[in-house]
Design a protein around this motif. Structure first.
Motif: not given
Length: 326
Positions: A160, A167-168, A184, A207
């Motif tokens: 991310s 996005q995270h 992650h 993304t």
């Protein structure tokens, strides 16, 4: 009051009036020098694309050049920090997103700013994010990818643009919703994520659509799912979350907003808002943004933009509040 005291008061009043007059003249002649438009991510990403698309036409309308300054890092927080420290005279702007303007200060209070430190001026538009993988990745949609993740918890990796970004938060919401664990890997911008997905450094990227739309035509990347109920034309046949058995009903999108420092005069915000909305209505600009995967926003006044911004803060507080800074 003695004569010396009266003289000191009079002198002080004269200085104050002089400063007020100079401030009024500066405000009235805004802008009187080039503007800096901060993009809080690396060059080449979705925010950078949006800012560079709008900046030349915005500069023509304002009669001053609009200079892009990329300040990447800390999930966009470094760019916001520069904006909130800038003089509130309308010459420093931020092309901001849901990530650094709302989510990052919730997830990571160490960034030392709050959403309320920003003055939202104009909504640019909305866009979903996509989960992407290499063309030879062993899953073709979100349900197949999640099945892989359940078989080997933590083995799959995703990138991310940084901790607390949309996005995270989106990826962690997917994990929480489906009971899966995917590792992650935070980055400094969306374009670097795509590069590492293609190179096999990470399994998945989360993304924005503008980062991947050009790659789909040449089949260089695979889209597993788009974070909206419906498919979006810019991403062709890429499946939406609405088509996923495990994610049906999950529809979250990020957005772009032009921000100023909080105490910027309303007259400057109003003129900037009108100019931005004029640029957004240009046919060439609308076409370019649509092809990049952006939902074209209805023109909002500064007050309407503020209302939208506050509603987004209220909407995402409980979601982002579950995410911890890593």
């Amino acid at each position: 009051m003695n004569s010396d005291r009266r003289g000191a008061v009079s002198a002080g009043a004269a200085v104050a009036l002089g400063l007020m007059a100079r401030g009024a003249r500066a405000q009235g002649s805004w802008p009187n020098r080039p503007l800096t438009l901060i993009v809080p991510y690396t060059a080449g990403g979705a925010s950078d694309y949006g800012a560079r698309l709008l900046a030349p036409e915005l500069g023509r309308r304002l009669g001053q050049q609009v200079i892009i300054e990329n300040i990447a890092g800390a999930g966009g927080a470094l760019g916001v920090q520069k904006l909130v420290r800038a003089a509130p005279d309308g010459h420093t702007l931020l092309y901001g997103s849901l990530s650094e303007a709302v989510l990052v200060p919730i997830v990571n209070p160490a960034v030392q700013y709050k959403s309320q430190d920003l003055l939202p001026v104009a909504l640019v538009g909305k866009t979903p994010v996509a989960f992407v993988a290499r063309p030879d990745f062993g899953a073709n949609n979100m349900d197949e990818m999640l099945a892989m993740a359940r078989k080997a918890p933590g083995r799959l990796t995703y990138g991310s643009p940084g901790i607390g970004t949309f996005q995270h938060v989106m990826a962690e919401t997917v994990k929480a919703t489906t009971g899966t664990f995917i590792t992650h890997i935070p980055y400094r911008g969306g374009q670097n994520i795509v590069t590492d997905v293609l190179a096999g450094q990470i399994d998945l990227g989360v993304t924005s659509a503008p980062n991947i739309a050009p790659l789909l035509a040449s089949a260089r990347i695979k889209v597993l799912g788009v974070s909206s109920r419906e498919r979006i034309p810019a991403l062709g046949q890429a499946p939406s979350f609405g088509e996923s058995a495990g994610l049906k009903g999950l529809d979250l999108q990020t957005w772009g907003i032009f921000f100023l420092p909080q105490s910027t005069p309303a007259s400057i915000a109003e003129r900037l808002n009108r100019s931005i909305n004029e640029v957004l209505e240009m046919p060439a600009i609308r076409s370019a943004r649509s092809k990049a995967g952006s939902e074209l926003a209805q023109a909002l006044t500064p007050d309407q933009t503020l209302a939208f911004y506050k509603a987004e803060q209220a909407r995402y507080l409980p979601i982002a509040g579950r995410i911890k800074a890593e």
